[in-house]
Design an enzyme around this catalytic site. Structure first.
Site, PDB file in Angstrom:
ATOM      1  N   PRO B 406      -5.104   2.483   4.377  1.00 53.39           N
ATOM      2  CA  PRO B 406      -4.078   3.456   4.006  1.00 53.39           C
ATOM      3  C   PRO B 406      -4.467   4.210   2.744  1.00 53.39           C
ATOM      4  O   PRO B 406      -5.178   3.684   1.881  1.00 53.39           O
ATOM      5  CB  PRO B 406      -2.838   2.593   3.771  1.00 53.39           C
ATOM      6  N   TYR B 562     -10.421  -0.202 -12.780  1.00 48.21           N
ATOM      7  CA  TYR B 562      -9.410  -1.247 -12.865  1.00 48.21           C
ATOM      8  C   TYR B 562      -9.965  -2.394 -13.715  1.00 48.21           C
ATOM      9  O   TYR B 562     -11.060  -2.294 -14.271  1.00 48.21           O
ATOM     10  CB  TYR B 562      -8.992  -1.711 -11.451  1.00 48.21           C
TER      11      TYR B 562
END
Lengths: 283, 715
Positions: B406, B562
């Site tokens: 997604p 991240y």
């Protein structure tokens, strides 16, 4: 695909009243938006003031900057102006941003041309923050502020559109060029992990009617003179017949454009009707 | 008008004759330092026999040139004792001398003044002119007079090559890869006239030195090269023509014109020899310049128009050439590929030939490739397109090479995935993706990027994911959980608003060092040892929950700035303890986390890694490779290549398959299976998988409408 029309605010010598009447005429036709261009060192109206005048005489159409060269402007004052315009228009503002292609505008405004890209990035973030913090009123009418679009051809511009805006505003050209740019805009969007897909806007110039054509071509030559030999190519893309308009519109629709803004090359009021008539078969 | 052209190569001569033809009253002079019959180089190749533009520009020379053409349509690759042939391409060759003679004759006929043996060193050596054309090659003297305006940038290739000839007629465009005791040698050979062929020998710098070629004279050089390629030369000698070993100089210039001076062909730009015709490009320049001079009264306007027309064409060519050059400069690593894969790899190297093109050009070749690839699988009976081949990762079998995931986080609540997420992932499986990946699942609440991120840090999360896993499995697909910790990119608003927009009230963020991601964002806390322990344990807990949920694969997201990525990069890790500073130190914590997960999770384990930060002072491609290698050694089964986003002001480079070059390097150098996204369209996936550039493709351009039942055919 929605179709918008430009205000003639960028055509030299146009009277204020004509710009206002044009807005009313476009509101009555089925155009989805009214768009303005932004130049400093040129005989053109201030984009936000032209949109404000249009806001006062319309109810329905979206009001669009196509595009605003925001690094020329003070960010806090710009936040106030955009929020004011959003309020005055009842939440109909859409802001297209770009760094602009003309160094001259920066020189005349006394603004450093270098670093304009990173300044635009900062502005896109700061505007949202200022509205959120509410230190500078009014708040925009649209929750979270008006939608942002970013234009430009460098990879950084696509990244900015994907990261800090709701979509990409293409700078004009044949449908094929738009399709290529749209693909890059989608890549950047995916890379940024944004849900859904970017809004994709396009634009073109039109002039309809025998007697207006030459004036339209002259205007394009004058407005884009700074591009040197490029100017002939730009003039060559001017849509001068209903047939050309329809082909252009259909090409853009097929390439996945969400909203196409057609900018006028002359300020005659009947251009709005001529364009609406040319589009009658695609609407 | 008086036009002076410096350089009597194909470009200069062609321009001269075109101008003289169109405007006979103009005075056109060509100055050439060599005698008329001297030539360097052997044959020139045109990767297109039509030359429509040339026909239009000057019919007589077009006819003469095409009459002299040697035509061929196949490409041969000799490697590992096999020859692989692919037909259906179009090439035409001609001797450089023949081409020059044709153009010289035509110039003389039209009244162009040709002055041979005329060396030009400074502007004073020139006759008076209204327009000066620098058509004097890559070492252009004319360009050097205005270097501050033209600003030439020359980058040298990494390999050595030498331009030789041989009286052995090759029947195809021939690439030879020859392993020797000194290293790999490669040859690019093609016919051009009678029984003569051009024979370019190329090798790496080290090989070149080891083979004693550094100080070798002409005789020794020819002997050594003939010895290396004995098999393919079949006794034919190699010939030299003042040939030298050089590194290919790729030239780019800031502008091609200045006042009344203009550059043409190699004087303005070069493109690697492996992509075919620099000569054609130069002659097309001449056509465009001649046309621009006719179209514009004003000379400077004409020069601007010429550059405007040609620059995009040339730059596109240079981009393709750079890819091609990179391919040939790094073939030692590609030699691990099966000969058929290697041929496909070479054919699709510049992105100009697609898998579908090859199917049209030579269906039998594609069938042979597919049969060869299918034969690597015991249970694949029928040949099929590469993306429909299965793949096995640590015992997990995927039915095809397509991965869907997604875009952007959905509306999770307290880390619980919502129904929309379930529907989307189920839909990916229904569409036939071999592997479905989740969005990044946070390993702890503060590891979320936005408050709407899904997570895997509570028992009920595992329960919710169990249902999604069951749906995906019911469709015959496999599903991987992507685990991550946002680090300093956490506590932002949902991404429908934009990227990295801080929450009004952010939770506390963790990072290796207390540097915010954006100057206007919250400052993270520099982690202490107990923080690091907690993060490591959170990853392990998530791995156990993933096992409970029944995930088939685990994928750790250690990229895009991240938390774990920010330990890897010197731009974001300023620690002075054992976890910062040197490369080993920066790698330490990510590897500790990885090993802890590896211990807790028996199934296939992948990791997303930054191969480059695309930012000054950040991770370079070389470091990126070393990072990938370290993870492979720690038991990683799959590497996903990513680039950038370590810092917000990176230098993005978009384009079809923009991560593929990195993927290819990791796959071939680190020898680890590779997953790549980055603008890959379904139409390109077959070439990428078939040629051994990537193993698994994330389709994010057209969301992979995969046909679940390919039409196999018996080969």
């Amino acid at each position: 695909m929605r179709i918008g029309i430009g205000l003639p605010s960028g055509v030299p010598g146009v009277r204020g009243g004509a710009v206002v009447r044009w807005a009313q005429r476009a509101e009555a036709a089925p155009f989805s938006s009214l768009a303005v261009i932004d130049r400093v060192a040129y005989d053109s109206y201030d984009p936000l003031l032209a949109l404000t005048a249009a806001a006062a005489v319309t109810q329905r159409v979206k009001l669009v900057t196509a595009v605003l060269v925001s690094p020329l402007r003070n960010t806090v004052l710009l936040a106030k102006e955009l929020a004011s315009l959003d309020q005055l228009s009842g939440g109909r503002l859409v802001v297209g941003f770009a760094v602009g292609a003309r160094e001259e505008d920066y020189l005349v405004a006394g603004i450093d041309h270098r670093g304009r890209g990173s300044r635009l990035t900062e502005q896109l973030r700061a505007l949202r923050r200022i509205w959120e913090e509410g230190t500078v009123g009014p708040p925009p009418a649209q929750p979270g502020g008006p939608p942002f679009l970013v234009g430009g051809f460098a990879d950084e511009a696509f990244a900015r559109a994907a990261r800090y805006a709701q979509g990409y505003f293409h700078g004009g050209g044949p449908p094929r060029a738009f399709a290529r740019a749209a693909e890059v805009a989608r890549m950047a969007w995916v890379e940024a992990g944004r849900p859904g897909r970017p809004e994709l806007w396009g634009q073109g110039y039109f002039v309809l009617g025998e007697e207006a054509r030459e004036r339209g071509i002259r205007y394009m030559r004058d407005y884009y003179a700074f591009t040197g030999p490029m100017v002939e190519r730009i003039v060559g893309q001017l849509l001068t017949t209903p047939q050309a308009v329809v082909q252009f519109v259909e090409g853009y629709a097929a390439a996945g454009c969400d909203e196409l803004v057609l900018m006028p090359a002359v300020a005659d009021l009947d251009q709005v009707d001529r364009l609406a008539e040319a589009l009658a078969c695609v609407w | 008008m008086r036009v002076v052209i410096v350089g009597g190569g194909p470009a200069g001569l062609y321009l001269a004759l075109l101008l003289k033809k169109a405007t006979p009253h103009h005075e056109i002079t060509v100055l050439e330092r060599n005698p008329p019959d001297a030539t360097y180089g052997w044959g020139v190749v045109f990767s297109d026999r039509t030359l429509a533009e040339f026909r239009e520009a000057d019919e007589p020379t077009y006819r003469e040139i095409t009459e002299r053409f040697v035509l061929w349509d196949a490409i041969d690759v000799y490697v590992h004792g096999e020859r692989v042939r692919c037909g259906g391409h179009v090439f035409a060759g001609i001797a450089r001398t023949a081409l020059l003679q044709i153009l010289q004759r035509r110039c003389a006929e039209l009244g162009v003044v040709l002055r041979f043996r005329t060396e030009v060193r400074q502007p004073e050596d020139l006759p008076p002119y209204d327009l000066l054309v620098g058509a004097d090659g890559v070492g252009s003297v004319v360009r050097s007079w205005y270097a501050e305006v033209f600003r030439p940038r020359i980058t040298s290739g990494r390999t050595r090559y030498i331009w030789l000839g041989t009286p052995r007629p090759f029947g195809a465009f021939t690439f030879v890869f020859q392993q020797t005791e000194w290293g790999l040698f490669q040859a690019h050979a093609y016919p051009y006239e009678g029984c003569m062929s051009t024979f370019i020998v190329e090798c790496g710098e080290d090989t070149w030195k080891r083979a004693g070629l550094e100080g070798a004279n002409e005789v020794q050089t020819l002997r050594r090269c003939a010895e290396v390629f004995e098999e393919v030369l079949r006794g034919a000698p190699l010939l030299s023509n003042n040939s030298r070993w050089i590194r290919f100089p790729t030239l780019r210039t800031a502008t091609w014109h200045h006042g009344r001076v203009v550059l043409l062909g190699d004087a303005a730009h070069t493109a690697h020899f492996s992509i075919g015709s620099g000569t054609k490009l130069a002659m097309e320049d001449a056509i465009a310049l001649a046309r621009a001079l006719l179209d514009h009264e004003d000379v400077e306007m004409a020069l601007a128009a010429y550059e405007l027309e040609r620059r995009p064409v040339v730059e596109a060519f240079q981009r393709a050439a750079a890819q091609s050059q990179r391919t040939f400069e790094t073939t030692p690593r590609a030699l691990r590929l099966d000969p058929y894969r290697l041929t496909l790899y070479l054919l699709t190297r510049s992105g100009r030939v697609s898998y579908d093109d090859l199917r049209v050009r030579d269906a039998r070749f594609v069938q042979r490739v597919e049969a060869r690839l299918a034969s690597e699988w015991d249970d694949v009976r029928l040949a099929r397109p590469p993306i429909h081949l299965p793949f096995v990762l640590r015992g997990l079998r995927l039915e095809n090479r397509i991965v869907l995931r997604p875009a952007g986080a959905c509306g999770a609540l307290e880390g619980l995935p919502d129904e929309a997420q379930h529907r989307i992932l189920g839909g990916f499986a229904a569409r036939g993706a071999g592997l479905v990946l989740t969005e990044i699942l946070a390993v702890s609440p503060e590891g979320r990027i936005t408050p709407e991120d899904a997570g895997l840090y509570r028992g009920e999360h595992a329960e919710a994911w169990r249902r999604v896993v069951a749906t995906v499995h019911a469709e015959g697909s496999r599903i991987g959980a992507v685990l991550g910790h946002a680090g300093r990119r956490g506590a932002t608003r949902p991404r429908r608003f934009g990227l990295d927009l801080p929450l009004a009230e952010p939770w506390e963020l963790l990072a290796p060092s207390a540097i915010p991601y954006h100057p206007d964002g919250p400052v993270p806390r520099a982690m202490d040892p107990s923080d690091m322990e907690r993060v490591r344990d959170a990853f392990v807990r998530a791995a156990r929950l993933a096992a409970q949920a029944g995930f088939d694969l685990l994928h750790l997201h250690f990229a895009s700035g991240y938390l774990l990525a920010s330990f890897l990069s010197p731009l974001t890790n300023r620690r002075e303890d054992a976890y910062g500073g040197s490369f080993e130190n920066r790698l330490r914590f990510p590897l500790e986390v990885f090993r802890a997960v590896r211990e807790a999770w028996a199934g296939p384990l992948g990791v997303a890694l930054p191969i480059t930060d695309r930012a000054r002072g950040g991770i370079t491609e070389e470091e990126g490779l070393a990072i990938a290698r370290a993870f492979r050694e720690a038991g990683c089964d799959l590497v996903e290549v990513t680039a950038g986003q370590t810092v917000p002001a990176d230098n993005p480079v978009y384009g079809r398959g923009y991560l593929v070059p990195y993927a290819e390097v990791v796959r071939l150098e680190v020898e680890v299976p590779v997953l790549a996204g980055g603008g890959i369209a379904l139409s390109e996936a077959n070439a990428l998988v078939g040629s051994g550039r990537v193993d698994l493709c994330v389709l994010d351009l057209d969301e992979g409408l995969v046909d679940k039942s390919p039409q196999p055919f018996v080969s």
